[in-house]
Design an enzyme around this catalytic site. Structure first.
Site, PDB file in Angstrom:
ATOM      1  N   LYS A  25       1.006  -1.252   0.052  1.00  0.00           N
ATOM      2  CA  LYS A  25       0.046   0.071   0.019  1.00  0.00           C
ATOM      3  C   LYS A  25       0.944   1.243  -0.091  1.00  0.00           C
ATOM      4  O   LYS A  25       2.113   1.219   0.547  1.00  0.00           O
ATOM      5  CB  LYS A  25      -0.883   0.195   1.337  1.00  0.00           C
ATOM      6  CG  LYS A  25      -2.088  -1.031   1.207  1.00  0.00           C
ATOM      7  CD  LYS A  25      -2.835  -0.752   2.724  1.00  0.00           C
ATOM      8  CE  LYS A  25      -3.985  -1.869   2.520  1.00  0.00           C
ATOM      9  NZ  LYS A  25      -4.910  -1.819   1.542  1.00  0.00           N
ATOM     10  N   ARG A  34     -10.026 -11.795   1.863  1.00  0.00           N
ATOM     11  CA  ARG A  34     -10.803 -12.838   1.135  1.00  0.00           C
ATOM     12  C   ARG A  34     -10.024 -14.221   1.319  1.00  0.00           C
ATOM     13  O   ARG A  34     -10.740 -15.192   1.650  1.00  0.00           O
ATOM     14  CB  ARG A  34     -11.105 -12.488  -0.304  1.00  0.00           C
ATOM     15  CG  ARG A  34      -9.654 -12.103  -1.196  1.00  0.00           C
ATOM     16  CD  ARG A  34     -10.331 -11.764  -2.468  1.00  0.00           C
ATOM     17  NE  ARG A  34     -10.437 -10.033  -2.283  1.00  0.00           N
ATOM     18  CZ  ARG A  34     -10.391  -9.234  -3.079  1.00  0.00           C
ATOM     19  NH1 ARG A  34     -10.861  -9.708  -4.241  1.00  0.00           N
ATOM     20  NH2 ARG A  34     -10.640  -7.929  -2.883  1.00  0.00           N
TER      21      ARG A  34
HETATM   22  N1  BES Z   1      -8.030  -3.886   4.085  1.00  0.00           N
HETATM   23  C1  BES Z   1      -8.279  -3.640   2.818  1.00  0.00           C
HETATM   24  C2  BES Z   1      -9.357  -2.899   2.259  1.00  0.00           C
HETATM   25  C3  BES Z   1      -9.664  -1.468   2.898  1.00  0.00           C
HETATM   26  C4  BES Z   1      -8.956  -0.307   2.318  1.00  0.00           C
HETATM   27  C5  BES Z   1     -10.343  -1.245   4.252  1.00  0.00           C
HETATM   28  C6  BES Z   1      -9.249   1.042   2.831  1.00  0.00           C
HETATM   29  C7  BES Z   1     -10.322   0.186   4.568  1.00  0.00           C
HETATM   30  C8  BES Z   1      -9.982   1.069   3.893  1.00  0.00           C
HETATM   31  C9  BES Z   1      -8.012  -4.970   1.985  1.00  0.00           C
HETATM   32  O1  BES Z   1      -7.276  -5.785   2.230  1.00  0.00           O
HETATM   33  C10 BES Z   1      -7.569  -4.317   0.668  1.00  0.00           C
HETATM   34  O2  BES Z   1      -6.261  -3.655   0.750  1.00  0.00           O
HETATM   35  N2  BES Z   1      -8.177  -4.676  -0.561  1.00  0.00           N
HETATM   36  C11 BES Z   1      -7.832  -4.235  -1.826  1.00  0.00           C
HETATM   37  C12 BES Z   1      -8.449  -5.051  -2.776  1.00  0.00           C
HETATM   38  C13 BES Z   1      -7.851  -5.063  -4.071  1.00  0.00           C
HETATM   39  C14 BES Z   1      -6.341  -5.079  -4.157  1.00  0.00           C
HETATM   40  C15 BES Z   1      -8.493  -5.952  -4.998  1.00  0.00           C
HETATM   41  C16 BES Z   1      -8.406  -2.696  -2.173  1.00  0.00           C
HETATM   42  O3  BES Z   1      -9.888  -2.597  -1.806  1.00  0.00           O
HETATM   43  O4  BES Z   1      -7.893  -1.992  -2.828  1.00  0.00           O
HETATM   44 ZN    ZN Z   2      -5.319  -5.474   1.715  1.00  0.00          ZN
END
Ligand code: BES
Ligand code: ZN
Ligand code: ZN
Length: 519
Positions: free
Chosen positions: A288, A363
């Site tokens: 991230k 997931r």
């Molecule tokens: N924990 C995050 C989702 C999230 C992001 C929750 C911001 C709260 C605030 C999750 O694990 C994630 O990073 N999801 C990705 C999925 C993508 C890579 C397909 C997302 O939402 O960008």
């Molecule tokens: Zn994530």
């Protein structure tokens, strides 16, 4: 964990004799009286209303010092301060009136904090088109949730002033005291569980690790009738839970699958709760960006909600249903053994995932927990709670939790429960056209779509692969777990969302009609 809890109790003397810091009356708009038992307060209220400064409108508060108005307030009010809080007209629908009482409770806690009150007595309104249990419950929830602070890592304030109210009291205001007592107790249990979930979430990643989740559940198991089992890494290796183990590969903290069981009768159907317990999500190798990454300590809010809901369920003693909660918990970091894009993992039950993005890790751990929980506990219905996708924040903002489900009656029960407790839920669709975005050439499924479109939906479609025919609903709380709609009883930071929705839903649970199962 912070251990100074605020107490709440009934007060059965005449309110004017309460010698604490703050005495509160809730006033409906246009009502000339504070309460039947509030003769002295009524005289002051009449004076205040003559000035036109306070009408009892929604969110209106009016603070006065009875000692300065001694002649008007006979018999003398012993409390240091008197507060009138407006409830508005009781013209909204029943859920709106419940919410109004919670908001009033939050507003009282806020005022009490401003004047540094330690002991507060609130006199209930004689009627508010709700039964007495609900009036007392909603108000108690608002008071305790609005009074929440997390100061574990702050040095104590020099003036020794309490940052919060220490003791709340409720006076029945002419309502049946036994009903008020019952509502107060229920409100207390729900608020304390919600605050416990907030505490877990407020803890930083180095203060709340997977081991802390396991310890908390074990302690709950000792304190309550809940049965606690914790599967460690070796147990998960035997069960071939490649999702949880795969995500854990880049972390130095061992993973766990935490299990709590609430069983009252073998004949009752079981509802399975599953919560995402990512104690920190760096994104892994698909890292991230740094800005705001500290918020990813909140990626365990689904797991916290599920554990806290079990705590309340055990305390309330919900009837007619058995409940099992699973919290798969790990960090997602990028240590030398971390999962890489392109890797393939095998989940519990045999299904394989091709890793496209290591940041789509929630997931992966939920997949193992769902498949294992459904096979082991044969639930009639399943709900998972997870901060799963950033896409949910784009779609619904911070005001609605997203719900996706393969079963209409089950989805409706959760939506109705959310509406009753002030945690609104909005349903989004599922469908093969979304599922197709994750078709993999060499594994059963990819863990992320080929583009970002419909990200919250594709994530749910992925989970759907692991629930078979079981009625299932997914609550994506990415937008509501923190920075939830600003309200007097919701602080900045983690909200504890999901706890009260789950407990309400299970308290009112109706079996899923057979015709609607195995669609
Ligand atoms: N924990 C995050 C989702 C999230 C992001 C929750 C911001 C709260 C605030 C999750 O694990 C994630 O990073 N999801 C990705 C999925 C993508 C890579 C397909 C997302 O939402 O960008
Ligand atoms: Zn994530
Ligand atoms: Zn995550």
């Amino acid at each position: 964990m912070p251990d100074q809890t605020t107490t709440i109790a009934l007060f059965d003397q005449e309110p004017s004799t309460f010698a604490g810091d703050l005495l509160v009356y809730l006033i409906e708009e246009g009502f000339p009286q504070a309460a039947e038992s509030g003769a002295a307060a009524n005289r002051l209220l009449a004076k205040v209303q003559e000035t036109g400064d306070f009408k009892g409108e929604k969110d209106q508060v009016f603070l006065l010092y009875p000692s300065l108005a001694a002649l008007e307030a006979q018999p003398a009010i012993q409390a240091k301060r008197l507060l009138f809080v407006g409830l508005g007209k009781p013209d909204d629908a029943v859920n709106g009136r419940r919410e109004r009482l919670r908001l009033a409770g939050g507003a009282i806690a806020k005022q009490a904090c401003e004047v540094k009150a330690r002991e507060v007595l609130v006199v209930l309104p004689k009627e508010y088109l709700l039964d007495a249990v609900e009036i007392a419950q909603c108000l108690s929830e608002g008071l305790l949730l609005g009074n929440y602070r997390f100061d574990l890592y702050k040095r104590p304030k020099d003036d020794k002033a309490p940052g919060r109210v220490e003791r709340f009291f409720l006076h029945d205001g002419g309502l049946a005291a036994s009903a008020v007592g019952k509502g107060l107790e229920r409100g207390r249990i729900l608020a304390e569980a919600t605050c416990a979930a907030r505490d877990m979430a407020n803890q930083p990643g180095n203060g709340w690790t997977p081991a802390e989740f396991a310890d908390y559940a074990k302690k709950l198991g000792k304190k309550t009738r809940l049965k606690c089992t914790v599967l460690d890494k070796a147990a998960m290796q035997k069960l071939r839970m490649g999702g949880i183990l795969g995500v854990n590969q880049g972390s130095a903290q061992p993973p766990f699958l935490v299990i709590l069981e609430y069983r009252t009768n073998k004949k009752y159907p079981t509802v399975l709760l599953v919560g995402k317990g990512l104690t920190f999500d760096s994104g892994g190798i698909s890292a991230k960006p740094p800005a705001g990454m500290e918020d990813m300590k909140y990626d365990m809010c689904g797991g916290a909600a599920v554990l806290a809901a079990m705590q309340a369920i055990a305390e309330i003693g919900v009837a007619g249903v058995n409940v099992v909660a699973l919290v798969p918990t790990t960090e997602n970091l990028s240590g030398p053994a971390a999962l890489k894009p392109g890797d393939i993992i095998r989940h519990y039950g045999g299904m394989t995932s091709e890793i496209i993005n290591t940041d789509a890790e929630g997931r992966l751990i939920l997949a193992d927990a769902l498949a294992y929980g459904i096979e082991t506990y044969k639930p009639q219905a399943v709900v998972d709670v997870a901060t799963l996708t950033g896409a949910m924040i784009i779609g619904l903002g911070h005001h609605y939790t997203g719900l996706l489900s393969n079963n209409d009656p089950w989805a409706e029960q959760l939506i109705a429960a959310g509406a009753r407790v002030g945690e609104p839920v909005w349903r989004l669709p599922l469908g093969p056209e979304y599922r197709k975005q994750m078709d993999s050439r060499i594994a059963d499924i990819k863990n992320a779509g080929s583009d970002r479109s419909g990200g919250g939906i594709t994530a749910a479609c992925y989970l759907e692969e692991f629930v078979g025919d079981t009625p299932w609903a997914h609550l994506d709380i990415a937008g509501t777990a923190w920075d939830f709609t600003e309200k007097s009883y919701i602080p900045k930071g983690p909200s504890g969302t999901g706890v009260r929705t789950l407990v309400e839903c299970l308290s009112q649970w109706r079996p899923i009609p057979a015709a609607d199962r195995n669609q």
